[in-house]
Motif scaffolding. Structure first.
Motif, PDB file in Angstrom:
ATOM      1  N   ALA A 161       0.797  -1.230   0.000  1.00 18.41           N
ATOM      2  CA  ALA A 161       0.000   0.000   0.000  1.00 18.41           C
ATOM      3  C   ALA A 161       0.829   1.280   0.000  1.00 18.41           C
ATOM      4  O   ALA A 161       0.280   2.360   0.195  1.00 18.41           O
ATOM      5  CB  ALA A 161      -0.941   0.000   1.202  1.00 18.41           C
TER       6      ALA A 161
ATOM      7  N   ALA B  47       2.755   5.693   2.938  1.00 18.22           N
ATOM      8  CA  ALA B  47       1.844   6.348   3.878  1.00 18.22           C
ATOM      9  C   ALA B  47       1.175   5.339   4.804  1.00 18.22           C
ATOM     10  O   ALA B  47       1.088   5.536   6.024  1.00 18.22           O
ATOM     11  CB  ALA B  47       0.797   7.146   3.117  1.00 18.22           C
ATOM     12  N   SER B  48       0.692   4.253   4.231  1.00 15.21           N
ATOM     13  CA  SER B  48       0.043   3.214   5.033  1.00 15.21           C
ATOM     14  C   SER B  48       1.026   2.590   6.014  1.00 15.21           C
ATOM     15  O   SER B  48       0.686   2.317   7.175  1.00 15.21           O
ATOM     16  CB  SER B  48      -0.536   2.140   4.113  1.00 15.21           C
ATOM     17  OG  SER B  48      -1.136   1.114   4.861  1.00 15.21           O
TER      18      SER B  48
ATOM     19  N   THR C  60       2.224  10.789   2.607  1.00 16.77           N
ATOM     20  CA  THR C  60       0.904  10.837   1.961  1.00 16.77           C
ATOM     21  C   THR C  60       0.755   9.916   0.753  1.00 16.77           C
ATOM     22  O   THR C  60      -0.363   9.713   0.280  1.00 16.77           O
ATOM     23  CB  THR C  60       0.583  12.281   1.497  1.00 16.77           C
ATOM     24  OG1 THR C  60       1.488  12.668   0.452  1.00 16.77           O
ATOM     25  CG2 THR C  60       0.685  13.261   2.661  1.00 16.77           C
ATOM     26  N   HIS C  61       1.855   9.343   0.255  1.00 20.14           N
ATOM     27  CA  HIS C  61       1.752   8.549  -0.971  1.00 20.14           C
ATOM     28  C   HIS C  61       1.166   7.172  -0.678  1.00 20.14           C
ATOM     29  O   HIS C  61       1.700   6.392   0.114  1.00 20.14           O
ATOM     30  CB  HIS C  61       3.125   8.393  -1.623  1.00 20.14           C
ATOM     31  CG  HIS C  61       3.072   7.688  -2.947  1.00 20.14           C
ATOM     32  ND1 HIS C  61       2.510   8.240  -4.073  1.00 20.14           N
ATOM     33  CD2 HIS C  61       3.497   6.446  -3.324  1.00 20.14           C
ATOM     34  CE1 HIS C  61       2.606   7.401  -5.084  1.00 20.14           C
ATOM     35  NE2 HIS C  61       3.191   6.291  -4.644  1.00 20.14           N
ATOM     36  N   PHE C  62       0.051   6.887  -1.325  1.00 21.11           N
ATOM     37  CA  PHE C  62      -0.620   5.590  -1.194  1.00 21.11           C
ATOM     38  C   PHE C  62      -0.666   4.942  -2.565  1.00 21.11           C
ATOM     39  O   PHE C  62      -1.179   5.514  -3.519  1.00 21.11           O
ATOM     40  CB  PHE C  62      -2.039   5.792  -0.649  1.00 21.11           C
ATOM     41  CG  PHE C  62      -2.812   4.509  -0.502  1.00 21.11           C
ATOM     42  CD1 PHE C  62      -2.712   3.749   0.656  1.00 21.11           C
ATOM     43  CD2 PHE C  62      -3.651   4.060  -1.516  1.00 21.11           C
ATOM     44  CE1 PHE C  62      -3.433   2.572   0.798  1.00 21.11           C
ATOM     45  CE2 PHE C  62      -4.368   2.886  -1.384  1.00 21.11           C
ATOM     46  CZ  PHE C  62      -4.259   2.141  -0.224  1.00 21.11           C
ATOM     47  N   GLU C  63      -0.124   3.740  -2.666  1.00 22.43           N
ATOM     48  CA  GLU C  63      -0.059   3.063  -3.966  1.00 22.43           C
ATOM     49  C   GLU C  63      -0.096   1.560  -3.769  1.00 22.43           C
ATOM     50  O   GLU C  63       0.732   0.991  -3.051  1.00 22.43           O
ATOM     51  CB  GLU C  63       1.224   3.460  -4.701  1.00 22.43           C
ATOM     52  CG  GLU C  63       1.381   2.794  -6.052  1.00 22.43           C
ATOM     53  CD  GLU C  63       2.700   3.141  -6.729  1.00 22.43           C
ATOM     54  OE1 GLU C  63       2.899   2.729  -7.884  1.00 22.43           O
ATOM     55  OE2 GLU C  63       3.544   3.809  -6.094  1.00 22.43           O
ATOM     56  N   THR C  64      -1.048   0.916  -4.389  1.00 25.33           N
ATOM     57  CA  THR C  64      -1.119  -0.536  -4.336  1.00 25.33           C
ATOM     58  C   THR C  64      -0.391  -1.129  -5.540  1.00 25.33           C
ATOM     59  O   THR C  64      -0.100  -0.433  -6.507  1.00 25.33           O
ATOM     60  CB  THR C  64      -2.579  -1.016  -4.324  1.00 25.33           C
ATOM     61  OG1 THR C  64      -3.228  -0.570  -5.524  1.00 25.33           O
ATOM     62  CG2 THR C  64      -3.307  -0.468  -3.113  1.00 25.33           C
TER      63      THR C  64
ATOM     64  N   LYS D 237      -8.234  -2.269  -1.691  1.00 25.11           N
ATOM     65  CA  LYS D 237      -7.387  -1.317  -0.980  1.00 25.11           C
ATOM     66  C   LYS D 237      -7.416  -1.507   0.541  1.00 25.11           C
ATOM     67  O   LYS D 237      -6.362  -1.466   1.190  1.00 25.11           O
ATOM     68  CB  LYS D 237      -7.784   0.109  -1.365  1.00 25.11           C
ATOM     69  CG  LYS D 237      -7.430   0.459  -2.810  1.00 25.11           C
ATOM     70  CD  LYS D 237      -7.779   1.896  -3.142  1.00 25.11           C
ATOM     71  CE  LYS D 237      -7.388   2.214  -4.587  1.00 25.11           C
ATOM     72  NZ  LYS D 237      -7.723   3.614  -4.962  1.00 25.11           N
TER      73      LYS D 237
ATOM     74  N   VAL E 180      -4.086  -2.366   3.001  1.00 25.41           N
ATOM     75  CA  VAL E 180      -3.718  -1.585   4.186  1.00 25.41           C
ATOM     76  C   VAL E 180      -3.532  -2.508   5.394  1.00 25.41           C
ATOM     77  O   VAL E 180      -2.574  -2.370   6.157  1.00 25.41           O
ATOM     78  CB  VAL E 180      -4.796  -0.518   4.491  1.00 25.41           C
ATOM     79  CG1 VAL E 180      -4.532   0.142   5.839  1.00 25.41           C
ATOM     80  CG2 VAL E 180      -4.822   0.532   3.389  1.00 25.41           C
TER      81      VAL E 180
ATOM     82  N   SER F 292      -0.257  -4.232   5.054  1.00 27.32           N
ATOM     83  CA  SER F 292       0.903  -3.355   5.267  1.00 27.32           C
ATOM     84  C   SER F 292       1.142  -3.095   6.750  1.00 27.32           C
ATOM     85  O   SER F 292       2.264  -2.801   7.160  1.00 27.32           O
ATOM     86  CB  SER F 292       0.709  -2.026   4.536  1.00 27.32           C
ATOM     87  OG  SER F 292      -0.284  -1.230   5.146  1.00 27.32           O
TER      88      SER F 292
END
Length: 488
Positions: A52, A55-56, A213-217, A227, A231, A234
């Protein structure tokens, strides 16, 4: 000579002093801190980042830390009232009352045993993986023809680490305590070096926006499109990093003034580990050079150990050499070594305590204390043997580490829940002051998380044992001292 307050309370609880009570607050803290080891989650950093994004990972650690404090305070309170080596399952027996006490104690004892023994395996695996990377980078990297240890060599390292820890735990506890005092300074000083030095060496560093702040799956890599699910996955790293503080409770029969020092060791270990652990995650994340390259099977670390690649990229870009990365990996490997050593210390005490209460087959064997060193040597080697056995599937399966971590987390954290729940429902007047889901899709034999199968099978057998037999004879902790008559 005045009786130690911890020994006095132990006698009141119905146990005579058999282990050598000579541990100080700092030594107990050292073993507990080493068991938690804020570097211990390093192998999970790569998968957690992949699920994730940063950020996560970063904020998940904060959330888990917040709730860990509540558990820590609850355990510290209970430990102050029941300073025994049996700790969690002993607490559960007394807090649940005479009707439910034996069943609560039985469940907690086996969850605790499963969790802490498999915890040894997680550190043996992590230590083997770190050493694998050190050898690879020292011999030329994956791109330069370096030596990447095959599975059989990897398992041999795993076994050697476990045996080494068992040998050291066969001596007086002061030997382990001395090594763990070194561990405290190793981790604190080494932690400062890595946490401060790595971002200064990395050039350029990632922006604060990326880190926080970067959220990427990565569904193309993990096969997971949900998603919320990514999380949860992670956050596994954070949950794994922030348990093990019950080690202080397992050492209370060997600690001076354990009714006071045990709780202090628990809370101080949580505080220092959580602070350093978060700073370490920030240092790694800020120092990432190319996120996509970290997982490339053709990179310098064969895509097998993301933190090692982060270290290598940072040093190579600045100095055109990977020597610094090797030094930093040695610092991290040392933390794994000390953590595994301390976890085996804790596990042996759990097995000894449960054997003392007749809860393990062939208890008479595991209850024996070394006549000179006053440590449960047989329990030490039983834990080591089980650790080796659960590590043998590494020869065939890549997902063994995830399974071992899952089993350890479920058992260890599940063991925490039983006495705390019992404390919440107990009459105040009577008190004296998990992860089971698949981590990769699609599901195949080599990606399935076997923790649900292993834990379910173990708990089914344990519950069946309770219903068919154990409920007739297992009554929880068994007094081996008659306080009223003064007989021991």
């Amino acid at each position: 000579m005045e009786m130690d307050s911890g020994e006095k309370r132990l006698n009141e609880l119905g146990y005579k002093q058999e282990l050598r009570r000579e541990m100080s607050l700092f030594k107990t803290f050292a073993i507990t801190f080493s068991t938690m080891a804020f570097f211990s989650g390093t192998p999970l950093y790569g998968p957690s980042l992949l699920y994730a994004g940063p950020a996560s990972l970063i904020w998940g650690y904060v959330v888990v830390t917040f709730f860990t404090w509540f558990v820590g305070f609850a355990m510290a309170e209970i430990c102050s009232s029941f300073p025994t080596t049996g700790s969690l399952y002993f607490w559960a027996a007394h807090l649940a009352g005479p009707r439910w006490g034996p069943f609560a104690s039985w469940c907690c004892a086996w969850l605790e045993t499963i969790g802490v023994v498999s915890g040894i395996g997680t550190q043996a695996y992590a230590g083997a993986q770190a050493l694998q990377m050190i050898i690879l980078l020292s011999t030329g990297t994956n791109k330069g023809g370096g030596y990447f240890a095959p599975r059989n060599v990897f398992v041999s390292i795993y076994i050697c680490l476990t045996i080494t820890w068992a040998v050291l735990n066969s001596f007086a506890l002061q030997v382990v305590a001395f090594l763990d005092v070194i561990s405290v300074w190793w981790q604190v000083m080494g932690g400062f070096i890595v946490i401060i030095g790595l971002p200064l060496i990395a050039s350029p560093t990632q922006s604060a926006s990326y880190v926080f702040t970067h959220f990427e799956t990565s569904p193309e890599s993990t096969g997971i499109h949900s998603k919320p699910y990514t999380v949860i996955l992670s956050v596994l790293l954070s949950q794994y990093c922030l348990y093990g503080y019950d080690s202080a409770a397992h050492l209370t029969e060997e600690t001076k003034g354990a009714d006071r020092t045990g709780p202090l060791a628990i809370l101080s270990s949580i505080g220092i580990t959580s602070a350093f652990g978060w700073a370490y995650l920030l240092a790694l994340t800020f120092s990432i050079q190319d996120p996509a390259y970290l997982y490339d099977p053709n990179n310098e670390t064969a895509g097998a150990f993301v933190p090692a690649q982060i270290l290598y990229d940072a040093f190579y870009r600045r100095y055109h050499s990977g020597t610094g990365a090797i030094i930093f990996l040695c610092i991290i490997w040392g933390a794994f070594f000390f953590c595994g050593l301390s976890t085996l210390t804790s596990a042996a005490r759990v097995v000894y305590a449960l054997s003392r209460d007749g809860g393990i087959p062939f208890s008479r064997i595991w209850i024996k204390i070394h006549p000179k060193h006053k440590v449960p040597t047989n329990a030490v080697w039983l834990c080591a043997a089980i650790t080796i056995i659960i590590g043998l599937p590494i020869l065939k399966l890549n997902v063994v580490y995830t399974a071992i971590i899952s089993i350890s987390t479920i058992g260890w954290v599940g063991g925490y829940a039983v006495p705390i729940f019992s404390r919440l429902v107990m009459d105040e007047k009577k008190f004296k002051p998990v992860f089971l889901l698949p981590t990769l899709y699609p599901l195949r034999w080599d990606t399935f998380n076997y923790a649900p199968v292993a834990v379910s099978a173990a708990l089914t057998l344990i519950m069946l044992w309770w219903v068919l037999d154990a409920r007739r004879w297992f009554k929880g902790p068994v007094r081996n001292i008659d306080v009223q008559n003064g007989h021991i």
